[in-house]
Scaffold this active site. Sequence first.
Site, PDB file in Angstrom:
ATOM      1  N   HIS A 137       0.867  -1.169   0.000  1.00 32.70           N
ATOM      2  CA  HIS A 137       0.000   0.000   0.000  1.00 32.70           C
ATOM      3  C   HIS A 137       0.911   1.229   0.000  1.00 32.70           C
ATOM      4  O   HIS A 137       2.077   1.141   0.393  1.00 32.70           O
ATOM      5  CB  HIS A 137      -0.864  -0.027   1.272  1.00 32.70           C
ATOM      6  N   TYR A 138       0.396   2.365  -0.418  1.00 32.12           N
ATOM      7  CA  TYR A 138       1.241   3.563  -0.472  1.00 32.12           C
ATOM      8  C   TYR A 138       1.583   4.107   0.913  1.00 32.12           C
ATOM      9  O   TYR A 138       2.515   4.897   1.067  1.00 32.12           O
ATOM     10  CB  TYR A 138       0.599   4.661  -1.331  1.00 32.12           C
ATOM     11  N   ARG A 139       0.875   3.670   1.937  1.00 31.64           N
ATOM     12  CA  ARG A 139       1.141   4.171   3.283  1.00 31.64           C
ATOM     13  C   ARG A 139       2.298   3.417   3.938  1.00 31.64           C
ATOM     14  O   ARG A 139       2.630   2.305   3.566  1.00 31.64           O
ATOM     15  CB  ARG A 139      -0.106   4.041   4.149  1.00 31.64           C
TER      16      ARG A 139
END
Length: 178
Positions: free
Chosen positions: A127-129
């Site tokens: 995920h981008y987080r």
Amino acid sequence: MQNKQNLIWIDLEMTGLDPDTDVIIEMATIITDSELNTLAEGPVIAVHQSDETLAKMDEWNTRQHGGSGLTQRVRESTISMADAEAQTLAFIKLWVPERSSPICGNSICQDRRFLYRHMPALENYFHYRNLDVSTLKELAARWAPELKFKKGSTHLALDDIRESIAELRFYREHFIKP
């Protein structure tokens, strides 16, 4: 078994701090559930690098990785960067659907920079987080300086991940108020 709530913890050891000139020499992964219980430990991979590449390490990296035995493991390894990426992806795909887990660890932005440069398929799986334990460490140092988590300093990838998970458990228990 895949679960979108599972977390992917990763740690890299590198020849230095610049992803444009330095390379990954070791990587490991652990999968936990959302409560930080370890579900599986992935492959611990020493990534082969040439003697020429290893000779470019600065004094700290030469001393640290030489003393831990990692430099010798890297010399003896037959696993390429591409093979290490493929093995790690195969492992995490068993446990976590694509783009559902943040990348988890300590100072994880640095690892992510190296993955982006050297292992883009693996970096793209996350995920981008980010779930960066060092954020809590910095906040605790300022808001609750009496809280101290004592870490070892082996700078071996699997040990570092285990410590990061233990450190997050510590902050959950002593710093984050329910």
